[in-house]
Design a protein around this motif. Structure first.
Motif, PDB file in Angstrom:
ATOM      1  N   TYR A 114       0.963  -1.167   0.129  1.00 52.00           N
ATOM      2  CA  TYR A 114       0.107  -0.126   0.022  1.00 52.00           C
ATOM      3  C   TYR A 114       1.022   1.209   0.037  1.00 52.00           C
ATOM      4  O   TYR A 114       0.205   2.336  -0.120  1.00 52.00           O
ATOM      5  CB  TYR A 114      -0.946  -0.273   1.234  1.00 52.00           C
ATOM      6  N   TYR A 116       3.788   3.405  -1.831  1.00 53.72           N
ATOM      7  CA  TYR A 116       4.244   3.697  -3.256  1.00 53.72           C
ATOM      8  C   TYR A 116       5.738   4.090  -3.298  1.00 53.72           C
ATOM      9  O   TYR A 116       5.937   5.274  -2.372  1.00 53.72           O
ATOM     10  CB  TYR A 116       3.271   4.316  -4.311  1.00 53.72           C
ATOM     11  N   SER A 202      -1.692  11.478  -0.402  1.00 51.72           N
ATOM     12  CA  SER A 202      -2.073  10.509  -1.500  1.00 51.72           C
ATOM     13  C   SER A 202      -0.800  10.397  -2.388  1.00 51.72           C
ATOM     14  O   SER A 202      -0.664   9.621  -3.404  1.00 51.72           O
ATOM     15  CB  SER A 202      -2.950  11.373  -2.422  1.00 51.72           C
ATOM     16  N   ALA A 203       0.210  11.029  -2.279  1.00 49.69           N
ATOM     17  CA  ALA A 203       1.621  10.840  -3.141  1.00 49.69           C
ATOM     18  C   ALA A 203       2.226   9.107  -2.763  1.00 49.69           C
ATOM     19  O   ALA A 203       2.725   8.730  -3.780  1.00 49.69           O
ATOM     20  CB  ALA A 203       2.788  12.062  -2.672  1.00 49.69           C
ATOM     21  N   CYS A 204       1.969   8.839  -1.521  1.00 48.49           N
ATOM     22  CA  CYS A 204       2.709   7.386  -1.293  1.00 48.49           C
ATOM     23  C   CYS A 204       1.308   6.478  -0.875  1.00 48.49           C
ATOM     24  O   CYS A 204       1.763   5.229  -0.968  1.00 48.49           O
ATOM     25  CB  CYS A 204       3.462   7.641   0.022  1.00 48.49           C
ATOM     26  N   HIS A 205       0.206   7.095  -0.905  1.00 50.73           N
ATOM     27  CA  HIS A 205      -0.805   5.783  -0.667  1.00 50.73           C
ATOM     28  C   HIS A 205      -1.640   6.356  -1.875  1.00 50.73           C
ATOM     29  O   HIS A 205      -2.610   7.205  -1.800  1.00 50.73           O
ATOM     30  CB  HIS A 205      -1.491   6.198   0.544  1.00 50.73           C
ATOM     31  N   ARG A 206      -1.708   5.469  -2.937  1.00 53.15           N
ATOM     32  CA  ARG A 206      -2.245   5.971  -4.092  1.00 53.15           C
ATOM     33  C   ARG A 206      -3.769   5.120  -4.406  1.00 53.15           C
ATOM     34  O   ARG A 206      -3.843   3.947  -3.978  1.00 53.15           O
ATOM     35  CB  ARG A 206      -1.309   5.709  -5.455  1.00 53.15           C
TER      36      ARG A 206
END
Ligand code: HEC
Ligand code: HEC
Ligand code: HEC
Ligand code: HEC
Ligand code: HEC
Length: 206
Positions: A114, A116, A202-206
């Motif tokens: 989860y 990224y 949202s940058a790392c959890h897309r």
């Protein structure tokens, strides 16, 4: 007016911050035994092989990739052909059919699905391998030296300047240290939004 919902999510964030930032929940020091006693200290350190000779996709894609037996056999057809440490390598090499099973290297660094992460963006921003993996060129067996936790990612994203190398310094130069000038230059580039380490979820959890 503060709704119950935002109070509850505030609590959740506090919990996350407390739980995920605490060093217990990490694999620092993880150093699994590998199927072949391959040494980075010898190959990357003493022989001076560039990391990208084996980790070919580190500049282009999310994954750095681990080399296949053919990459090793480029040398080991001639070098140490009688080594007792290398039968698995020979078994995986070159009968021309290309259907040999890959060498079962044990993965050391691993993020959950989860989250990224991409090597390419970091390498292009000239963040060195050593910032995240430590002095691999001095390791007999690869060991995880950083927690890879969310807090760790964010620590750098909030203060990235000391990790951003000037143009001309390779990401693979393992002994590089930041200087006052390199930090000042990196800070200018960050302030100009030329480089943008994200902190939004949202940058790392897309
Ligand atoms: C900003 C931090 C960072 C930098 C810089 C970085 N890595 Fe990584 N590396 C990671 C993380 C995080 C993982 C785990 C990725 C995963 O599980 O998806 C990883 C995994 C790897 C892997 C295992 C295969 C893979 O891609 O999952 C290799 C090999 C690797 N890195 C090599 C390198 C090399 C060589 C460099 C320099 C050219 C480098 N890394 C630079 C953070 C970094
Ligand atoms: C550029 C050439 C080169 C490449 C590529 C290379 N090696 Fe080596 N390797 C060497 C040399 C040189 C030695 C040291 C020989 C000596 O001690 O005289 C060595 C030693 C070794 C040894 C120790 C052998 C022993 O019996 O002491 C192992 C194991 C090994 N390599 C595995 C690998 C693996 C696995 C790969 C691929 C991931 C690889 N090597 C890629 C040149 C290379
Ligand atoms: C001759 C090939 C070769 C070279 C050169 C090389 N590596 Fe590797 N690397 C490997 C192999 C094979 C593995 C998997 C086995 C292991 O972990 O030792 C690996 C594993 C790794 C891992 C751990 C991957 C994981 O599973 O999480 C990292 C990080 C890494 N290398 C970084 C580097 C860095 C940094 C350099 C340059 C200083 C470098 N490597 C140079 C062959 C190489
Ligand atoms: C040592 C510093 C450092 C660490 C550690 C680090 N990053 Fe980054 N990251 C950066 C920098 C610098 C950028 C900005 C790159 C740019 O703007 O070109 C960046 C950018 C990103 C981006 C934006 C990519 C895009 O497509 O725009 C993502 C996503 C990201 N990092 C995820 C992670 C994750 C997940 C981790 C932890 C596992 C992590 N980073 C650890 C320095 C770091
Ligand atoms: C720079 C990248 C990055 C950003 C930005 C980021 N996260 Fe994460 N997050 C991660 C990574 C990496 C992990 C996995 C950490 C681990 O394995 O220890 C994680 C883990 C989590 C977890 C734990 C999941 C579980 O299974 O319990 C939650 C929840 C979470 N993040 C929520 C958030 C929220 C909410 C935000 C925004 C406020 C956020 N994250 C921003 C990288 C990031």
């Amino acid at each position: 007016m503060l709704s119950m919902g935002s109070a509850a999510s505030g609590l959740a964030v506090t919990f996350i911050v407390w739980f995920w930032f605490s060093p217990r929940h990490t694999d620092v020091g993880y150093e699994p035994l590998q199927p072949i006693a391959y040494s980075h200290k010898l190959h990357a350190g003493q022989l001076g092989l560039d990391c990208r000779y084996c980790h070919r996709l580190v500049e282009e894609g999310p994954h750095a990739t681990v080399p296949d037996a053919d990459t090793c056999m480029g040398c080991h057809k001639q070098v140490k052909t009688d080594s007792r440490l290398l039968p698995l390598l020979r078994a995986n090499y070159g009968d021309g059919k290309g259907d040999n099973p890959p060498i079962p290297w044990v993965k050391v660094h691993m993020l959950p699905d989860y989250a990224y992460f991409s090597h390419a963006v970091h390498v292009r921003a000239n963040v060195g391998c050593a910032s995240c993996h430590g002095r691999v060129d001095q390791m007999e067996v690869v060991r995880q030296v950083e927690p890879l936790s969310m807090g760790w990612c964010l620590d750098c994203h909030r203060n990235a300047a000391p990790h951003i190398r000037p143009a001309g310094v390779k990401v693979t130069q393992m002994d590089w240290q930041p200087t006052d000038t390199s930090i000042a230059t990196a800070e200018m580039r960050l302030n100009a939004n030329e480089l943008n380490p994200p902190t939004q979820c949202s940058a790392c959890h897309r």
